[in-house]
Design a protein around this motif. Structure first.
Motif, PDB file in Angstrom:
ATOM      1  N   ASP A 187      84.783  83.120  77.344  1.00 59.67           N
ATOM      2  CA  ASP A 187      84.631  84.496  77.808  1.00 59.67           C
ATOM      3  C   ASP A 187      83.643  84.530  78.976  1.00 59.67           C
ATOM      4  OD1 ASP A 187      84.132  87.170  78.209  1.00 59.67           O
ATOM      5  OD2 ASP A 187      83.507  87.592  76.151  1.00 59.67           O
ATOM      6  N   PRO A 188      84.071  84.929  80.180  1.00 63.68           N
ATOM      7  CA  PRO A 188      83.171  84.931  81.345  1.00 63.68           C
ATOM      8  C   PRO A 188      81.912  85.773  81.121  1.00 63.68           C
ATOM      9  CG  PRO A 188      85.440  85.284  82.026  1.00 63.68           C
ATOM     10  CD  PRO A 188      85.430  85.362  80.539  1.00 63.68           C
ATOM     11  N   ALA A 189      82.000  86.800  80.281  1.00 61.94           N
ATOM     12  CA  ALA A 189      80.840  87.660  80.044  1.00 61.94           C
ATOM     13  C   ALA A 189      79.738  86.940  79.285  1.00 61.94           C
ATOM     14  CB  ALA A 189      81.270  88.906  79.268  1.00 61.94           C
TER      15      ALA A 189
ATOM     16  N   THR B  54      64.067  85.786  73.710  1.00 66.02           N
ATOM     17  CA  THR B  54      63.496  87.078  74.106  1.00 66.02           C
ATOM     18  C   THR B  54      64.302  88.268  73.581  1.00 66.02           C
ATOM     19  OG1 THR B  54      64.690  86.943  76.216  1.00 66.02           O
ATOM     20  CG2 THR B  54      62.406  86.153  76.190  1.00 66.02           C
ATOM     21  N   MET B  55      65.291  87.989  72.738  1.00 61.40           N
ATOM     22  CA  MET B  55      66.153  89.040  72.180  1.00 61.40           C
ATOM     23  C   MET B  55      66.791  89.888  73.278  1.00 61.40           C
ATOM     24  SD  MET B  55      64.269  90.368  68.726  1.00 61.40           S
ATOM     25  CE  MET B  55      63.802  89.232  67.407  1.00 61.40           C
ATOM     26  N   THR B  56      67.264  89.206  74.302  1.00 59.53           N
ATOM     27  CA  THR B  56      67.933  89.889  75.411  1.00 59.53           C
ATOM     28  C   THR B  56      69.327  89.314  75.630  1.00 59.53           C
ATOM     29  OG1 THR B  56      66.890  88.409  77.043  1.00 59.53           O
ATOM     30  CG2 THR B  56      65.754  90.483  76.547  1.00 59.53           C
ATOM     31  N   LEU B  57      70.008  88.958  74.544  1.00 57.98           N
ATOM     32  CA  LEU B  57      71.352  88.397  74.641  1.00 57.98           C
ATOM     33  C   LEU B  57      72.339  89.370  75.271  1.00 57.98           C
ATOM     34  CD1 LEU B  57      71.657  86.769  71.096  1.00 57.98           C
ATOM     35  CD2 LEU B  57      71.372  85.555  73.262  1.00 57.98           C
ATOM     36  N   GLY B  58      72.068  90.670  75.130  1.00 56.19           N
ATOM     37  CA  GLY B  58      73.001  91.679  75.615  1.00 56.19           C
ATOM     38  C   GLY B  58      74.132  91.939  74.649  1.00 56.19           C
TER      39      GLY B  58
ATOM     40  N   LEU C 220      77.712  85.129  67.552  1.00 50.15           N
ATOM     41  CA  LEU C 220      78.171  84.824  68.903  1.00 50.15           C
ATOM     42  C   LEU C 220      79.369  85.656  69.342  1.00 50.15           C
ATOM     43  CD1 LEU C 220      77.746  80.957  68.715  1.00 50.15           C
ATOM     44  CD2 LEU C 220      76.361  82.541  70.083  1.00 50.15           C
ATOM     45  N   GLU C 221      80.095  86.255  68.400  1.00 49.44           N
ATOM     46  CA  GLU C 221      81.243  87.072  68.779  1.00 49.44           C
ATOM     47  C   GLU C 221      80.905  88.558  68.877  1.00 49.44           C
ATOM     48  OE1 GLU C 221      84.263  86.527  65.841  1.00 49.44           O
ATOM     49  OE2 GLU C 221      83.213  87.691  64.292  1.00 49.44           O
ATOM     50  N   ARG C 222      79.625  88.919  68.731  1.00 54.39           N
ATOM     51  CA  ARG C 222      79.267  90.345  68.877  1.00 54.39           C
ATOM     52  C   ARG C 222      79.672  90.835  70.263  1.00 54.39           C
ATOM     53  NH1 ARG C 222      79.858  92.311  64.811  1.00 54.39           N
ATOM     54  NH2 ARG C 222      80.799  90.283  64.385  1.00 54.39           N
ATOM     55  N   PRO C 223      80.114  92.065  70.370  1.00 60.59           N
ATOM     56  CA  PRO C 223      80.481  92.615  71.683  1.00 60.59           C
ATOM     57  C   PRO C 223      79.311  92.606  72.662  1.00 60.59           C
ATOM     58  CG  PRO C 223      81.288  94.017  69.908  1.00 60.59           C
ATOM     59  CD  PRO C 223      80.392  93.002  69.269  1.00 60.59           C
ATOM     60  N   ILE C 224      79.617  92.319  73.906  1.00 56.79           N
ATOM     61  CA  ILE C 224      78.613  92.383  74.968  1.00 56.79           C
ATOM     62  C   ILE C 224      78.441  93.839  75.377  1.00 56.79           C
ATOM     63  CG2 ILE C 224      78.010  91.674  77.305  1.00 56.79           C
ATOM     64  CD1 ILE C 224      78.031  89.350  75.392  1.00 56.79           C
ATOM     65  N   ILE C 225      77.198  94.337  75.332  1.00 58.35           N
ATOM     66  CA  ILE C 225      76.952  95.738  75.676  1.00 58.35           C
ATOM     67  C   ILE C 225      75.937  95.894  76.809  1.00 58.35           C
ATOM     68  CG2 ILE C 225      77.569  96.571  73.370  1.00 58.35           C
ATOM     69  CD1 ILE C 225      74.584  96.797  72.756  1.00 58.35           C
ATOM     70  N   ALA C 226      75.384  94.765  77.295  1.00 60.86           N
ATOM     71  CA  ALA C 226      74.430  94.816  78.405  1.00 60.86           C
ATOM     72  C   ALA C 226      74.397  93.453  79.079  1.00 60.86           C
ATOM     73  CB  ALA C 226      73.022  95.185  77.902  1.00 60.86           C
TER      74      ALA C 226
ATOM     75  N   ILE D 223      67.045  93.995  72.489  1.00 65.40           N
ATOM     76  CA  ILE D 223      67.697  94.515  71.290  1.00 65.40           C
ATOM     77  C   ILE D 223      67.215  93.681  70.118  1.00 65.40           C
ATOM     78  CG2 ILE D 223      69.882  94.931  70.107  1.00 65.40           C
ATOM     79  CD1 ILE D 223      71.219  95.060  72.884  1.00 65.40           C
ATOM     80  N   TYR D 224      66.493  94.316  69.197  1.00 66.48           N
ATOM     81  CA  TYR D 224      65.930  93.580  68.069  1.00 66.48           C
ATOM     82  C   TYR D 224      67.048  92.888  67.303  1.00 66.48           C
ATOM     83  CZ  TYR D 224      62.967  92.437  64.110  1.00 66.48           C
ATOM     84  OH  TYR D 224      62.289  91.759  63.148  1.00 66.48           O
ATOM     85  N   SER D 225      66.916  91.570  67.103  1.00 68.02           N
ATOM     86  CA  SER D 225      68.046  90.811  66.569  1.00 68.02           C
ATOM     87  C   SER D 225      67.598  89.589  65.786  1.00 68.02           C
ATOM     88  CB  SER D 225      68.956  90.366  67.720  1.00 68.02           C
ATOM     89  OG  SER D 225      69.927  89.451  67.277  1.00 68.02           O
ATOM     90  N   GLY D 226      67.803  89.641  64.477  1.00 68.23           N
ATOM     91  CA  GLY D 226      67.618  88.442  63.680  1.00 68.23           C
ATOM     92  C   GLY D 226      68.649  87.387  64.021  1.00 68.23           C
ATOM     93  N   GLY D 227      69.795  87.813  64.549  1.00 69.33           N
ATOM     94  CA  GLY D 227      70.814  86.864  64.972  1.00 69.33           C
ATOM     95  C   GLY D 227      70.338  85.971  66.099  1.00 69.33           C
ATOM     96  N   SER D 228      69.585  86.541  67.035  1.00 71.88           N
ATOM     97  CA  SER D 228      69.018  85.735  68.120  1.00 71.88           C
ATOM     98  C   SER D 228      68.213  84.573  67.570  1.00 71.88           C
ATOM     99  CB  SER D 228      68.116  86.611  69.002  1.00 71.88           C
ATOM    100  OG  SER D 228      68.840  87.557  69.729  1.00 71.88           O
TER     101      SER D 228
END
Length: 348
Positions: free
Chosen positions: A120-122, A133-137, A167-173, A180-185
Motif C-alpha cells: 500500500d503506497p500510503a 512517537t505514536m505518529t503512525l497516522g 498494521l492494517e488500521r486505516p490511514i487517517i493522517a 494518536i495515543y496507541s498501544g499498537g505502536s
C-alpha cells in the motif's frame, strides 16, 4: 546505588532542600481526601530518598482484581502504560548494540509476512520512528474504557494476529503529522526488539536493563498468544522503577557503567510533536527553588501510575495508585508531584 525501605528522616529531607514537613503534608492530603487511591510514593534527589510512603488498598493485576494489598518496598505493582517508556529505553539499548535498525528505517520492511499491507503506497513512508512517537497516522481508539472490547488495545489483544490488526488500521493522517495515543505502536516496537535480539521482551529486559540495575523481581503480563504486552504489562516494585528514573537522570550511567547511550536518552526526552517524546511525556512545572518553571519528563500509566523526572533538580519520583479506568485518575499523582514534591522543594 541503594534505596532504603525505611522512611527518611526530617533532617534528611531538609538536607536535600525540602521542607522538613513534606511527609506530614502528604499525610494531610491523604486525610483530607484530596489524595485518593494512593498506594505508594517514593521520591529521591541526588539518589537519596526524601519522601517514602506505603499505604494499603485494593489493587489489580492487568485488569484482574487481586484484593486488598498492604504495599511495601517489595510489592510488585502494575506500571500500565509506564511500560511504554521502559520499552523506549529497551529499544535504545538494543539500538546502541546494533540489534535493531535506526528510527528512520521503514517499518513494514521489518514485518515481511504482511507484504500485502506493505504494498500500500500510503504505508511506505511509515518508519520505526513514527511508532516510537505514536505518529503512525493510523486509526486507533483508546479513549474507550479498557473493559470495552472495542478499545483498540483490547481488540488487539483479542485479535487472532495482533500485528496484522495493528498494521492494517486505516490511514487517517500523514505519518509524523499527528499524535494518536496507541498501544499498537508500542507493540510494534516490542516486536522489533524481540526480532532483533532473538529473545522475548522480558528476557531482553532482564539481561540488558534489569540485571545491570540489580532488579531481581518483575512480572510481565502476556496476552492469550503468549506475547508480553509492550504497551502495559510490566509490574515492578517502586524502588526498582525509581532506579530506572535515576538511570535516566544519569544519562544512562549506573555505578560507572554505561547501560544506555546519552544520545538515545536525550532524543527520547525531546518533544517531537506537542508534549511527546519517544514514548515519554514532556512539560514544565514551577518549583519555589527556581525563578522559572523547569522541564519535567514522565511515564504515565492508567490508574495514576507515574515516573516523574526533573533533571535540573535531580529529582525522580514514583507514584503508584489504584484509580484504574477513572477519568480523574490523573488528579492524585499530579497533586503529589506539583503540590507536595515540587511545591516543597525550597532550596536548590
Amino acid at each position: 546505588m541503594t534505596i532504603p525501605s525505611s522512611s527518611p528522616s526530617v533532617a534528611a529531607a531538609e538536607a536535600l532542600g525540602f521542607d522538613p514537613a513534606i511527609h506530614r503534608k502528604l499525610l494531610a492530603g491523604l486525610e483530607s481526601g484530596l489524595l485518593r487511591d494512593l498506594h505508594i510514593v517514593l521520591a529521591a534527589r541526588s539518589e537519596k530518598v526524601f519522601l517514602e510512603h506505603y499505604a494499603e488498598g485494593r489493587d489489580e493485576e492487568w485488569g484482574r482484581p487481586i484484593g486488598q494489598i498492604a504495599f511495601d518496598a517489595g510489592t510488585l505493582h502494575d506500571l500500565r502504560s509506564v511500560t511504554k517508556s521502559i520499552v523506549s529505553l529497551l529499544y535504545g539499548i538494543a539500538l546502541d548494540t546494533g540489534l535493531v535498525p535506526p528510527p528512520d528505517a521503514p517499518l513494514f520492511a521489518l514485518f515481511p509476512e504482511y507484504a500485502d499491507l506493505a504494498a500500500d503506497p500510503a504505508r511506505e513512508k511509515i518508519t520505526i520512528g513514527h511508532a516510537l512517537t505514536m505518529t503512525l497516522g493510523m486509526e486507533w481508539d483508546e479513549n474507550r474504557p479498557y473493559c470495552d472490547p472495542q478499545n483498540s488495545e483490547i481488540a488487539m489483544e483479542n485479535a487472532p494476529d495482533r500485528y496484522r490488526f495493528i498494521l492494517e488500521r486505516p490511514i487517517i493522517a500523514d505519518p509524523g503529522s499527528r499524535w494518536i495515543y496507541s498501544g499498537g505502536s508500542v507493540a510494534l516496537v516490542g516486536a522489533i526488539i524481540e526480532r532483533g535480539c532473538g529473545k522475548s521482551l522480558p528476557d531482553f529486559a532482564r539481561e540488558a536493563l534489569f540485571a545491570p540495575l540489580g532488579i531481581e523481581r518483575f512480572h510481565w503480563s502476556a496476552g492469550g498468544d503468549g506475547v508480553a504486552s509492550a504497551a502495559s504489562g510490566l509490574r515492578l516494585a517502586a524502588p526498582d522503577l525509581l532506579k530506572i528514573g535515576q538511570l535516566l537522570l544519569r544519562k544512562g550511567l549506573w555505578n560507572g557503567e554505561r547501560i544506555a547511550s546519552e544520545g538515545w536518552i536525550n532524543a527520547s526526552l525531546t518533544a517531537t510533536i506537542s508534549t511527546h517524546g519517544r514514548l515519554w511525556f514532556t512539560g514544565d512545572a514551577p518549583a519555589p527553588a527556581f525563578a522559572a518553571p523547569k522541564s519535567w519528563y514522565g511515564g504515565f500509566g492508567n490508574g495514576g501510575q507515574r515516573l516523574w523526572l526533573m533533571p535540573e533538580a535531580d529529582i525522580a519520583a514514583v507514584i503508584y495508585a489504584g484509580k484504574y479506568n477513572a477519568q480523574d485518575a490523573w488528579v492524585t499523582p499530579t497533586r503529589v508531584w506539583r503540590e507536595i514534591i515540587l511545591a516543597n522543594f525550597l532550596n536548590a
